[in-house]
Scaffold this active site. Structure first.
Site, PDB file in Angstrom:
ATOM      1  N   ASP A  82       0.881  -1.180   0.000  1.00 48.13           N
ATOM      2  CA  ASP A  82      -0.040   0.028  -0.152  1.00 48.13           C
ATOM      3  C   ASP A  82       0.971   1.268   0.091  1.00 48.13           C
ATOM      4  O   ASP A  82       1.988   1.339   0.310  1.00 48.13           O
ATOM      5  CB  ASP A  82      -1.056  -0.016   1.144  1.00 48.13           C
ATOM      6  CG  ASP A  82      -0.385  -0.078   2.617  1.00 48.13           C
ATOM      7  OD1 ASP A  82       0.850  -1.006   2.559  1.00 48.13           O
ATOM      8  OD2 ASP A  82      -0.765   0.324   3.619  1.00 48.13           O
ATOM      9  N   GLU A 140      -0.811  -1.941   5.298  1.00 47.30           N
ATOM     10  CA  GLU A 140       0.090  -1.760   6.441  1.00 47.30           C
ATOM     11  C   GLU A 140       0.155  -0.609   7.225  1.00 47.30           C
ATOM     12  O   GLU A 140       0.325  -0.458   8.377  1.00 47.30           O
ATOM     13  CB  GLU A 140       1.779  -2.234   5.928  1.00 47.30           C
ATOM     14  CG  GLU A 140       2.646  -2.266   7.153  1.00 47.30           C
ATOM     15  CD  GLU A 140       3.067  -0.864   7.646  1.00 47.30           C
ATOM     16  OE1 GLU A 140       3.389  -0.619   8.883  1.00 47.30           O
ATOM     17  OE2 GLU A 140       3.365  -0.139   6.769  1.00 47.30           O
TER      18      GLU A 140
END
Length: 398
Positions: A82, A140
């Protein structure tokens, strides 16, 4: 399996593809819990290698598997995929094309290093002992994070050890760093709404001034670390946002504060939570204000297995020379890799990605963040090296 020298040569040949992959991902980042196209793109690359792929793991996560022809352990390797809500300010051809979204923490490089490792292992399946499991994890950057959902969806089922890398901008290219035990901090966050009684700035006796209450709290919470926590136990309580009022002659009836709590062990973490609640309650009561506290429990501390941390420094020394290894200090940043380490032995490690000459000198989460792309090869080599060292030891114990 190939020797470390042969692995290095194979990754060097793959390096142009790694650069191309990374720059594509850098141009098209996606935020946590929204990694739809990123996930599809990764799956496409993995299937082109010939890997077995499972999609939609814990959201937009993926698991790729390479099964060796020989008996051996199951070793998991993980990357996060991400990006962050930051506007890319770099002046380069691969700057983000998505307004307000940027890979400002190196996750694009982590993804590429794991892709390179998967490509390498798929080619070596005939001589591979055991299974290599590649976890491409979403989310995350935002709690509760993607790791827990990956675990719930079976990412660690049957796994014997797990390893992960983080390209690290404070560390120069060419260095590898980790430490045994608590390596990265827990990260909890809180939002506090103080509710008072507003009124005229010239008649404060008719009000409950939430700015006064909030100001007292900013000072009071500092005593938690300085007077309640053991001085030998590192911890942080930070107020990062204080919002109240709108003009000069009106006393604010509400104040909102936001902060973070960080620690390296659960006892200290719980102590801070309890003291924070008590200080808030007592201070608001003293001033006659009400309050609403939202304390969100985030990631636990990243605690490396002592044996695996020693393995990391040993592998790094063998691959890059003893001068490349750095015994790290603990850092107050947080990572949801912590959840994997609560379940399985393993190690999280930093791979140096700083290079002043190329402009890769900015801190993580900075609008001009970049990496020395050669560090992606080091990352892949460390992941492979750790897996093979563990496998050799595992086979030797049988």
């Amino acid at each position: 399996m190939k020797t470390s020298g042969e692995r290095h040569e194979r990754l060097q040949r793959l390096y142009p593809d790694m650069i191309r992959w990374r720059r594509y991902l850098h141009q098209y980042p996606e935020l946590s819990y929204k990694e739809t196209e990123t996930s599809k793109w990764i799956a496409k690359q993995l299937r082109a290698f010939g890997c077995e792929v499972r999609e939609e793991v814990g959201g937009y996560g993926l698991i790729a598997i390479v099964r060796g022809a020989l008996p051996g352990p199951v070793v998991a390797l993980r990357a996060d995929i991400d990006a962050l809500p930051i506007q890319d300010e770099k002046d380069c051809e691969y700057a983000s094309k998505i307004p307000g979204v940027m890979h400002a923490c190196g996750h694009d490089g982590h993804t590429v290093a794991l892709l390179a490792a998967a490509s390498f292992y798929q080619e070596q399946a005939a001589s591979l002992a055991g299974e290599r499991r590649f976890l491409f994890q979403p989310a995350e950057e935002v709690t509760p994070g993607g790791a827990l959902n990956m675990i719930r969806d079976g990412a660690l089922d049957g796994v014997d050890a797990i390893y992960g890398v983080h390209l690290w901008s404070p560390l120069p290219y060419g260095q590898i760093s980790t430490k045994e035990g608590a390596f990265m901090a827990s990260a909890d966050e809180f939002t506090l709404d103080i509710i008072g009684a507003g009124g005229h700035g010239g008649m404060p006796h008719h009000t409950i001034d939430t700015i006064v209450v909030g100001s007292a709290l900013v000072q009071a919470v500092q005593s938690i670390v300085s007077r309640s926590v053991n001085p030998l136990e590192p911890a942080v309580v930070t107020i990062g946002s204080f919002q109240a009022g709108s003009t000069n002659n009106v006393i604010a009836d509400r104040c909102r504060m936001k902060g973070t709590v960080r620690a390296f062990d659960e006892t200290t973490r719980t102590l801070i939570h309890n003291r924070l609640k008590a200080v808030i309650h007592s201070t608001c009561e003293m001033y006659g204000a009400d309050y609403e506290l939202d304390l969100r429990i985030g990631y636990p501390p990243v605690v490396n297995d002592d044996r695996e941390a020693a393995r990391c420094l040993d592998v790094a020394g063998q691959l890059f020379g003893s001068s490349a290894t750095v015994h790290a200090d603990a850092v107050m940043a947080a990572e949801d890799f912590a959840y994997y380490l609560k379940e399985k032995p393993g190690c999280f490690m930093f791979v140096g990605a700083r290079n002043e000459e190329t402009g890769a000198k900015y801190a993580h989460h900075h609008p001009k963040f970049d990496i020395d792309e050669r560090a992606m090869i080091h990352s892949a080599e460390m992941l492979i090296g750790m897996a093979e060292s563990f496998t050799e030891e595992w086979l030797g114990s049988r």
